[in-house]
Design a protein around this motif. Sequence first.
Motif, PDB file in Angstrom:
ATOM      1  N   ILE A 144      36.774  27.619  31.122  1.00  0.00           N
ATOM      2  CA  ILE A 144      37.298  26.331  30.662  1.00  0.00           C
ATOM      3  C   ILE A 144      38.697  26.053  31.213  1.00  0.00           C
ATOM      4  N   LEU A 145      39.263  27.007  31.965  1.00  0.00           N
ATOM      5  CA  LEU A 145      40.531  26.733  32.637  1.00  0.00           C
ATOM      6  C   LEU A 145      40.354  25.703  33.742  1.00  0.00           C
ATOM      7  N   GLY A 146      39.179  25.711  34.400  1.00  0.00           N
ATOM      8  CA  GLY A 146      38.921  24.829  35.527  1.00  0.00           C
ATOM      9  C   GLY A 146      39.143  23.353  35.239  1.00  0.00           C
ATOM     10  N   PRO A 147      38.589  22.834  34.143  1.00  0.00           N
ATOM     11  CA  PRO A 147      38.744  21.399  33.870  1.00  0.00           C
ATOM     12  C   PRO A 147      40.132  20.987  33.398  1.00  0.00           C
ATOM     13  N   LEU A 148      41.066  21.933  33.273  1.00  0.00           N
ATOM     14  CA  LEU A 148      42.409  21.579  32.826  1.00  0.00           C
ATOM     15  C   LEU A 148      43.379  21.360  33.976  1.00  0.00           C
ATOM     16  N   VAL A 149      43.018  21.801  35.178  1.00  0.00           N
ATOM     17  CA  VAL A 149      43.939  21.688  36.320  1.00  0.00           C
ATOM     18  C   VAL A 149      43.247  20.943  37.462  1.00  0.00           C
ATOM     19  N   THR A 162      40.022   5.105  31.087  1.00  0.00           N
ATOM     20  CA  THR A 162      41.138   4.621  30.270  1.00  0.00           C
ATOM     21  C   THR A 162      42.258   3.978  31.081  1.00  0.00           C
ATOM     22  N   GLY A 163      42.218   4.112  32.404  1.00  0.00           N
ATOM     23  CA  GLY A 163      43.303   3.571  33.222  1.00  0.00           C
ATOM     24  C   GLY A 163      44.554   4.438  33.212  1.00  0.00           C
ATOM     25  N   THR A 164      44.433   5.669  32.733  1.00  0.00           N
ATOM     26  CA  THR A 164      45.569   6.599  32.709  1.00  0.00           C
ATOM     27  C   THR A 164      45.786   7.188  34.099  1.00  0.00           C
ATOM     28  N   SER A 165      47.028   7.440  34.449  1.00  0.00           N
ATOM     29  CA  SER A 165      47.351   8.002  35.758  1.00  0.00           C
ATOM     30  C   SER A 165      46.680   9.363  35.950  1.00  0.00           C
ATOM     31  N   ILE A 166      45.872   9.486  36.988  1.00  0.00           N
ATOM     32  CA  ILE A 166      45.187  10.751  37.260  1.00  0.00           C
ATOM     33  C   ILE A 166      46.192  11.819  37.683  1.00  0.00           C
ATOM     34  N   ALA A 167      47.221  11.425  38.421  1.00  0.00           N
ATOM     35  CA  ALA A 167      48.254  12.391  38.829  1.00  0.00           C
ATOM     36  C   ALA A 167      48.962  12.967  37.601  1.00  0.00           C
ATOM     37  N   ASP A 168      49.277  12.118  36.622  1.00  0.00           N
ATOM     38  CA  ASP A 168      49.912  12.597  35.385  1.00  0.00           C
ATOM     39  C   ASP A 168      48.985  13.528  34.615  1.00  0.00           C
ATOM     40  N   LEU A 169      47.702  13.193  34.569  1.00  0.00           N
ATOM     41  CA  LEU A 169      46.737  14.047  33.879  1.00  0.00           C
ATOM     42  C   LEU A 169      46.624  15.407  34.555  1.00  0.00           C
ATOM     43  N   PHE A 170      46.597  15.408  35.893  1.00  0.00           N
ATOM     44  CA  PHE A 170      46.538  16.673  36.634  1.00  0.00           C
ATOM     45  C   PHE A 170      47.739  17.557  36.290  1.00  0.00           C
ATOM     46  N   LEU A 171      48.933  16.950  36.256  1.00  0.00           N
ATOM     47  CA  LEU A 171      50.139  17.720  35.936  1.00  0.00           C
ATOM     48  C   LEU A 171      50.147  18.169  34.481  1.00  0.00           C
ATOM     49  N   ALA A 172      49.649  17.313  33.587  1.00  0.00           N
ATOM     50  CA  ALA A 172      49.722  17.596  32.150  1.00  0.00           C
ATOM     51  C   ALA A 172      48.886  18.801  31.741  1.00  0.00           C
ATOM     52  N   GLY A 173      47.809  19.079  32.465  1.00  0.00           N
ATOM     53  CA  GLY A 173      46.940  20.181  32.082  1.00  0.00           C
ATOM     54  C   GLY A 173      47.408  21.542  32.557  1.00  0.00           C
ATOM     55  N   PRO A 176      49.243  23.907  29.591  1.00  0.00           N
ATOM     56  CA  PRO A 176      48.248  24.456  28.660  1.00  0.00           C
ATOM     57  C   PRO A 176      47.316  25.472  29.314  1.00  0.00           C
ATOM     58  N   ALA A 177      46.940  25.230  30.575  1.00  0.00           N
ATOM     59  CA  ALA A 177      46.045  26.167  31.267  1.00  0.00           C
ATOM     60  C   ALA A 177      46.718  27.528  31.452  1.00  0.00           C
ATOM     61  N   PHE A 178      48.000  27.526  31.865  1.00  0.00           N
ATOM     62  CA  PHE A 178      48.707  28.793  32.042  1.00  0.00           C
ATOM     63  C   PHE A 178      48.932  29.505  30.708  1.00  0.00           C
ATOM     64  N   LEU A 179      49.193  28.743  29.644  1.00  0.00           N
ATOM     65  CA  LEU A 179      49.348  29.358  28.324  1.00  0.00           C
ATOM     66  C   LEU A 179      48.047  30.010  27.873  1.00  0.00           C
ATOM     67  N   LEU A 180      46.937  29.303  28.061  1.00  0.00           N
ATOM     68  CA  LEU A 180      45.633  29.853  27.698  1.00  0.00           C
ATOM     69  C   LEU A 180      45.334  31.102  28.514  1.00  0.00           C
ATOM     70  N   CYS A 181      45.620  31.044  29.797  1.00  0.00           N
ATOM     71  CA  CYS A 181      45.425  32.205  30.672  1.00  0.00           C
ATOM     72  C   CYS A 181      46.257  33.387  30.181  1.00  0.00           C
ATOM     73  N   GLY A 182      47.525  33.133  29.841  1.00  0.00           N
ATOM     74  CA  GLY A 182      48.405  34.196  29.373  1.00  0.00           C
ATOM     75  C   GLY A 182      47.927  34.835  28.078  1.00  0.00           C
ATOM     76  N   LEU A 183      47.496  34.006  27.114  1.00  0.00           N
ATOM     77  CA  LEU A 183      47.017  34.541  25.838  1.00  0.00           C
ATOM     78  C   LEU A 183      45.735  35.342  26.010  1.00  0.00           C
ATOM     79  N   LEU A 184      44.859  34.896  26.899  1.00  0.00           N
ATOM     80  CA  LEU A 184      43.629  35.657  27.162  1.00  0.00           C
ATOM     81  C   LEU A 184      43.945  37.008  27.791  1.00  0.00           C
ATOM     82  N   ILE A 185      44.936  37.047  28.682  1.00  0.00           N
ATOM     83  CA  ILE A 185      45.336  38.325  29.297  1.00  0.00           C
ATOM     84  C   ILE A 185      45.902  39.269  28.228  1.00  0.00           C
ATOM     85  N   VAL A 186      46.756  38.743  27.356  1.00  0.00           N
ATOM     86  CA  VAL A 186      47.291  39.565  26.269  1.00  0.00           C
ATOM     87  C   VAL A 186      46.149  40.114  25.409  1.00  0.00           C
TER      88      VAL A 186
END
Length: 425
Positions: A144-149, A162-173, A176-186
């Motif tokens: 599920i990390l894939g669809p966040l970045v 929704t007309g939301t900026s795709i570039a902003d969405l790409f950056l926004a994820g 959270p993706a790195f945090l999820l990755c870090g917690l899974l590693i821990v």
Amino acid sequence: MTLYLIAFLGFMVIGIPVAFSLGLASLTYLVINDQTHLLIGFPQKMIAGIDNFVLLTIPFFILAGNLMNSADLTRQIVRFAQLLVGRVQGGLAAVNVVASMMFSGVSGAATAEASAIGSVMIPSMRRDGYAPEYAAALTAAGSILGPLVPPSLSLILYGVLTGTSIADLFLAGIVPAFLLCGLLIVYVLVKARREGHPLPPEVSKEERRGLALKALPALLLPVIIVGGIRSGIFTPTEAAAVAAVYALAVGTMLYRTLSLRKILAAFYETATMTAGVMLIVAMASMTSFILGIENIPQAIAAQLLQISSSPWVLILLLNGVLLVLGLFLEPLAALVLAMPILNEIFPLLHIDPVQFGIMVVLNLMIGMITPPVGLCLFIVSAIGQVSLEKVARAVLPMIGICLIILTLVAFVPFLTLALPLFFKG
């Protein structure tokens, strides 16, 4: 609307694919409600649903991912992840998570990531003595990390709807993706010490020198996509085309692992996947039309306001509904189906549309690894040749970690908005 839902679930139960179930349920509703005069607009609604230039990004990004995967990129990423993790107890499990994070910038879809990483990591972890259900569950959680970045197909579709900026969405994820990755590693390292998981094999000195160079082209792909869009060099649609050409060039000239047969197979798989996605979007457009006839979005928004006017309570309720929706529907279909309702509810929540988009997509992704219906669980169970029940039990602690990240995304705006605001800056 009850009639529509009964028809939709009935068609799903008898084995009709989601896209056709959506269309047939709409058809059933119109016929039984004696609104057959609206059937003439059925094809027009379907075509209007996919008549959006930005949707061209989807086949190009799918093609880029297929070409990269056909070029044996998955194995290169796994070996480079092993080099990064080093020799620590439970290191191979950590390699699984790191490889999923790195592959996220190539696939853009959870199912593709579960298949690609699972086919390499699950057999490797089994050979090293890990429980097969644990290996499969960890692969599903990492998928599920894939669809966040970038290049996330779900975020692209949300941006289109929704007309939301795709570039902003790409950056926004990304955060959270790195945090999820870090917690899974821990989690996997703590579990390794508690259960005595083995050390991974050491990467030889001769191999270390070339691993970074081999994995670097894949790691550059999301940088090219986001950097190009954000700097104004190209639009999201052009970025997708550039990504496909880049993947083709890397596979043929750098890795030299893409034969003509593999290229043709990647194009064929892209065509079939794109047709499936567009059919879902087209059929779900009819569902949106039915929702509009019944004024369902406005009715649901009014009902929620009767429960509570607190944005926090509404966000919690909405997260619960989306998690359940993600259990039964593929994320792209769920997005098209739910957005007419979500667009009515969104103003009540008082949050940024970019933050809202990450929250919605993460909800639907968690649904894909949640028992008993999560699609990614079926994929990893088949690869690992282990029962779905065992994988479902093994994945529960990892779902808890995902829910922690979801809570942070929903209630801490800085987590998703920091990078978009920084680059606007």
